[in-house]
Design an enzyme around this catalytic site. Sequence first.
Site, PDB file in Angstrom:
ATOM      1  N   GLY A 119       0.768  -1.235   0.000  1.00 57.39           N
ATOM      2  CA  GLY A 119       0.000   0.000   0.000  1.00 57.39           C
ATOM      3  C   GLY A 119       0.799   1.286   0.000  1.00 57.39           C
ATOM      4  N   TRP A 129       2.324   2.976  -2.384  1.00 55.14           N
ATOM      5  CA  TRP A 129       2.015   3.930  -3.460  1.00 55.14           C
ATOM      6  C   TRP A 129       0.666   4.606  -3.204  1.00 55.14           C
ATOM      7  CZ3 TRP A 129       3.773   2.887  -9.142  1.00 55.14           C
ATOM      8  CH2 TRP A 129       5.171   2.808  -9.177  1.00 55.14           C
ATOM      9  N   ASP A 173      -4.891  -5.749  -5.696  1.00 51.58           N
ATOM     10  CA  ASP A 173      -3.755  -6.655  -5.577  1.00 51.58           C
ATOM     11  C   ASP A 173      -4.261  -8.054  -5.277  1.00 51.58           C
ATOM     12  OD1 ASP A 173      -1.205  -8.003  -4.568  1.00 51.58           O
ATOM     13  OD2 ASP A 173      -0.459  -5.995  -4.989  1.00 51.58           O
ATOM     14  N   ASP A 223      -7.046 -11.444  -8.280  1.00 50.71           N
ATOM     15  CA  ASP A 223      -6.054 -11.658  -9.331  1.00 50.71           C
ATOM     16  C   ASP A 223      -6.414 -10.827 -10.557  1.00 50.71           C
ATOM     17  OD1 ASP A 223      -4.334 -12.613 -11.311  1.00 50.71           O
ATOM     18  OD2 ASP A 223      -4.441 -14.688 -10.593  1.00 50.71           O
ATOM     19  N   ASP A 230       2.871  -1.094 -10.000  1.00 49.43           N
ATOM     20  CA  ASP A 230       4.141  -1.601  -9.473  1.00 49.43           C
ATOM     21  C   ASP A 230       4.090  -3.130  -9.407  1.00 49.43           C
ATOM     22  OD1 ASP A 230       6.724  -1.002  -8.569  1.00 49.43           O
ATOM     23  OD2 ASP A 230       6.142  -1.144  -6.464  1.00 49.43           O
ATOM     24  N   LYS A 290       6.106  -0.348 -13.759  1.00 51.28           N
ATOM     25  CA  LYS A 290       7.417  -0.954 -13.550  1.00 51.28           C
ATOM     26  C   LYS A 290       7.647  -2.051 -14.581  1.00 51.28           C
ATOM     27  CE  LYS A 290       8.089  -3.658  -9.905  1.00 51.28           C
ATOM     28  NZ  LYS A 290       8.333  -3.934  -8.481  1.00 51.28           N
TER      29      LYS A 290
END
Length: 210
Positions: free
Chosen positions: A65, A67, A85, A101, A126, A166
């Site tokens: 958490g 970000w 997530d 998912d 990320d 990322k």
Amino acid sequence: MSKSGKNRSKTSQAWLNEHVNDPYVHLAKKEGYRARAAYKLLEIDEKDQLLRAGMTIVDLGSAPGSWSQVVVRRLGATAQVFALDILPMEPIDGVHFICGDFREDEVLHALENAVGQHAIDLVISDIAPNMSGQAVTDQARSFYLAELALDFACNHLKTGGTFVVKVFQGAGFQEYVAAMRAVFAQVLIRKPKASRDRSNEVYLVGKDFQ
């Protein structure tokens, strides 16, 4: 113990030593961030002026958490923040979290329903796979998730929106950059100071979604 087992033990010990002595780990504890990754987003925001009051933001791969914490601390109640997530995440005031998912349609639809009619200004991702230690496999898994994140951004960002993701330099990197350049007016490559030198991770910032 097998030779491979010894190597894993040495790698784990090296990571632990690096983690314990990491200044960003200590700074995160001091400043109340859940992970050192917060400083990656903070630096990117300083350079690229991502965060503005009133934005609607989606945080993909959000756990634990940090970000989302950055977004809430910078924008407060002016922002609409939706996080997702596969791992559980402790609640953050002002963040609507979905645990599931991202690769499953049902979870993606739940995120879409939560966002509702809000026009998305910024998608931050990320996401990284669970690393197997097999470089080729890990790289393929990483880019698969990055491609899903880009697909989500392309389908949901408003015109002029921004995407931060990322990725890992290696096979597929140039093709991914090209795919971003096809839909964003500007694509920037960032290597924040909080990214470890030995890591081949970088962050791509896509600006002005077309």
